[in-house]
Design a protein around this motif. Structure first.
Motif, short mmCIF file in Angstrom:
data_model
loop_
_atom_site.label_atom_id
_atom_site.label_comp_id
_atom_site.label_asym_id
_atom_site.label_seq_id
_atom_site.Cartn_x
_atom_site.Cartn_y
_atom_site.Cartn_z
N ASP A 50 1.75 -3.37 18.29
CA ASP A 50 2.20 -4.77 18.22
C ASP A 50 1.26 -5.60 17.34
OD1 ASP A 50 4.51 -4.54 19.58
OD2 ASP A 50 3.78 -5.39 21.47
N VAL A 51 -0.04 -5.34 17.45
CA VAL A 51 -1.00 -6.08 16.61
C VAL A 51 -0.69 -5.77 15.14
CG1 VAL A 51 -3.43 -6.42 16.03
CG2 VAL A 51 -2.78 -5.93 18.40
N LEU A 78 -5.02 -9.13 -3.65
CA LEU A 78 -6.03 -8.08 -3.40
C LEU A 78 -6.91 -8.46 -2.21
CD1 LEU A 78 -7.54 -6.72 -6.73
CD2 LEU A 78 -6.64 -5.40 -4.80
N LEU A 79 -7.28 -9.73 -2.14
CA LEU A 79 -8.10 -10.18 -1.01
C LEU A 79 -7.31 -10.04 0.30
CD1 LEU A 79 -9.90 -13.42 -2.28
CD2 LEU A 79 -10.92 -11.23 -1.69
N ALA A 80 -6.03 -10.40 0.23
CA ALA A 80 -5.18 -10.26 1.43
C ALA A 80 -5.11 -8.79 1.83
CB ALA A 80 -3.78 -10.82 1.15
N ALA A 81 -4.96 -7.92 0.83
CA ALA A 81 -4.87 -6.48 1.11
C ALA A 81 -6.17 -5.98 1.75
CB ALA A 81 -4.58 -5.71 -0.18
N ASN A 82 -7.31 -6.48 1.27
CA ASN A 82 -8.59 -6.06 1.86
C ASN A 82 -8.72 -6.54 3.30
OD1 ASN A 82 -9.45 -4.67 -0.31
ND2 ASN A 82 -10.61 -6.35 -1.22
N ALA A 83 -8.25 -7.75 3.55
CA ALA A 83 -8.30 -8.27 4.92
C ALA A 83 -7.40 -7.42 5.82
CB ALA A 83 -7.85 -9.73 4.94
N MET A 84 -6.24 -7.07 5.29
CA MET A 84 -5.30 -6.23 6.06
C MET A 84 -5.94 -4.87 6.37
SD MET A 84 -1.47 -5.79 6.08
CE MET A 84 -0.56 -4.44 6.82
N MET A 88 -6.57 -2.89 9.83
CA MET A 88 -6.03 -1.54 10.04
C MET A 88 -7.13 -0.55 10.45
SD MET A 88 -3.28 -1.42 6.92
CE MET A 88 -3.08 0.34 6.85
N ALA A 89 -8.33 -0.76 9.90
CA ALA A 89 -9.43 0.17 10.22
C ALA A 89 -9.76 0.12 11.71
CB ALA A 89 -10.67 -0.20 9.39
N ILE A 90 -9.61 -1.04 12.33
CA ILE A 90 -9.87 -1.14 13.78
C ILE A 90 -8.77 -0.42 14.55
CG2 ILE A 90 -10.13 -2.74 15.72
CD1 ILE A 90 -10.92 -4.88 13.63
N ASN A 121 -0.85 4.20 3.90
CA ASN A 121 -1.93 4.35 4.89
C ASN A 121 -1.40 4.14 6.31
OD1 ASN A 121 -3.56 4.69 2.70
ND2 ASN A 121 -4.58 2.72 2.84
N LEU A 122 -0.49 3.19 6.39
CA LEU A 122 0.11 2.91 7.70
C LEU A 122 0.95 4.09 8.19
CD1 LEU A 122 1.22 -0.71 7.78
CD2 LEU A 122 1.73 0.82 9.65
N VAL A 123 1.71 4.67 7.28
CA VAL A 123 2.50 5.86 7.64
C VAL A 123 1.55 6.97 8.09
CG1 VAL A 123 4.06 7.65 6.76
CG2 VAL A 123 4.41 5.26 6.10
N THR A 124 0.46 7.15 7.35
CA THR A 124 -0.52 8.19 7.71
C THR A 124 -1.06 7.95 9.12
OG1 THR A 124 -1.18 8.40 5.40
CG2 THR A 124 -2.74 9.22 7.01
N MET A 125 -1.42 6.71 9.40
CA MET A 125 -1.96 6.38 10.73
C MET A 125 -0.96 6.68 11.83
SD MET A 125 -3.85 2.78 9.81
CE MET A 125 -3.47 2.02 11.37
N MET A 126 0.28 6.27 11.60
CA MET A 126 1.31 6.44 12.64
C MET A 126 1.66 7.92 12.82
SD MET A 126 2.41 3.35 13.78
CE MET A 126 4.08 3.63 14.26
#
Ligand code: B1M
Length: 233
Positions: A50-51, A78-84, A88-90, A121-126
């Motif tokens: 959900d987060v 790019l800054l937004a992507a880095n924040a995202m 995601m790393a957490i 990266n999100l697909v990889t995580m899931m």
């Protein structure tokens, strides 16, 4: 940043207010605030999924609209992507922590000419969270990278990501090469990325288009089960 924004204490916001603030913070590329927001929501017993979807992916969707409309430019995005990515790393270890049994192996990468990697990266995580072993080839992959990775180890699924209308046709180059090498039928080929659709996936000879990471997991599970059933029929 205005004085008023300086005064915002994220931990004092309600869930709804915090999520809206996180959309703003992602838009502004504020990595530390995104990290803090993710931790607060997790502390409030939000599920990592959900987060991810309500705070981060939705925030990036808004960024995408203003990028398209020429309100935001590459450095800001790019800054937004880095924040995202910081958020995601957490979530990554939490999503991978399901203890699910190993379901299969996947090779995934963003195609040649394309450097977008958040969705991949999100697909990889899931997928990892669902019990798949994933080899992530990163971005800007020529066909040789995909074929090399498939030949290097036993793999069930090839996943390709493309975010640009100019790079999505490259997926066909990869699939055509697999056909030429007589290896296409040995793999389930899944494709994804914002400009794609089911029709495109069919036209290039992929097994399925995956609208998002959750669909990628469900599709992978269903097609793996089908493959096993066929093998044992
Ligand atoms: Co780019 N960009 N960008 N960009 N960028 C888009 C894609 C764009 C739609 C923005 C817009 O105009 N609205 C537009 C493409 C237009 C088009 O082709 N139709 C665009 C453009 C034009 C460009 C540049 C050309 C800009 C320029 O230089 N002038 C340039 C190209 C660079 C290149 O690749 N050669 C560029 C650059 C960048 C940044 C570097 C600034 C940055 C990327 C940072 C990074 O990834 N590390 C960036 C970003 C962030 C975006 C937007 C805003 C957001 C993409 C994203 O991360 N979304 C994007 C706008 C948009 O998509 N609406 C945009 C969040 C992510 C979770 O969603 O990636 O869709 P998504 O992934 C989803 C699904 O699609 C699916 O599951 C994911 C998770 O649910 N999925 C898969 C994705 N891959 C999958 C693979 C699978 C399965 C499912 O395999 C099985």
């Amino acid at each position: 940043m205005s004085d008023q924004e300086d005064d915002i204490i994220l931990a004092e916001l309600s869930d709804d207010e915090l999520v809206l603030q996180m959309h703003d913070d992602l838009y502004d590329g504020l990595k530390d605030e995104i990290t803090e927001g993710v931790n607060i929501l997790l502390g409030r017993k939000w599920t990592p999924y959900d987060v991810l979807t309500k705070a981060l992916v939705e925030g990036m969707r808004i960024v995408g609209i203003d990028f398209r409309d020429g309100i935001l430019f590459v450095p800001e995005v790019l800054l937004a992507a880095n924040a995202m990515k910081a958020g995601m790393a957490i979530l990554k270890p939490l999503l991978a922590e399901t203890g699910a049994p190993r379901l299969g192996r996947m090779v995934i990468g963003t195609v040649k000419g394309d450097i977008h990697d958040i969705g991949k990266n999100l697909v990889t995580m899931m997928m990892e969270g669902a019990g798949f072993e994933v080899t992530d080839l990163g971005i800007n992959n020529p066909v040789e990278n995909y074929i090399g990775a498939l030949e290097a180890q036993e793999t069930d699924i090839l996943g390709m990501s493309a975010l640009l209308t100019t790079t999505m046709p490259y997926m066909k180059v990869v699939i055509d090469t697999m056909v030429e090498k007589g290896m296409r039928d040995d793999y389930i080929v899944l494709v994804g990325g914002a400009p794609l659709n089911e029709e495109f996936a069919k036209a290039i000879g992929a097994d399925s288009y995956c609208r998002d990471a959750a669909v990628a997991v469900e599709t992978a599970k269903a097609l793996i089960a089908k493959k096993h059933n066929q093998m044992h029929a």
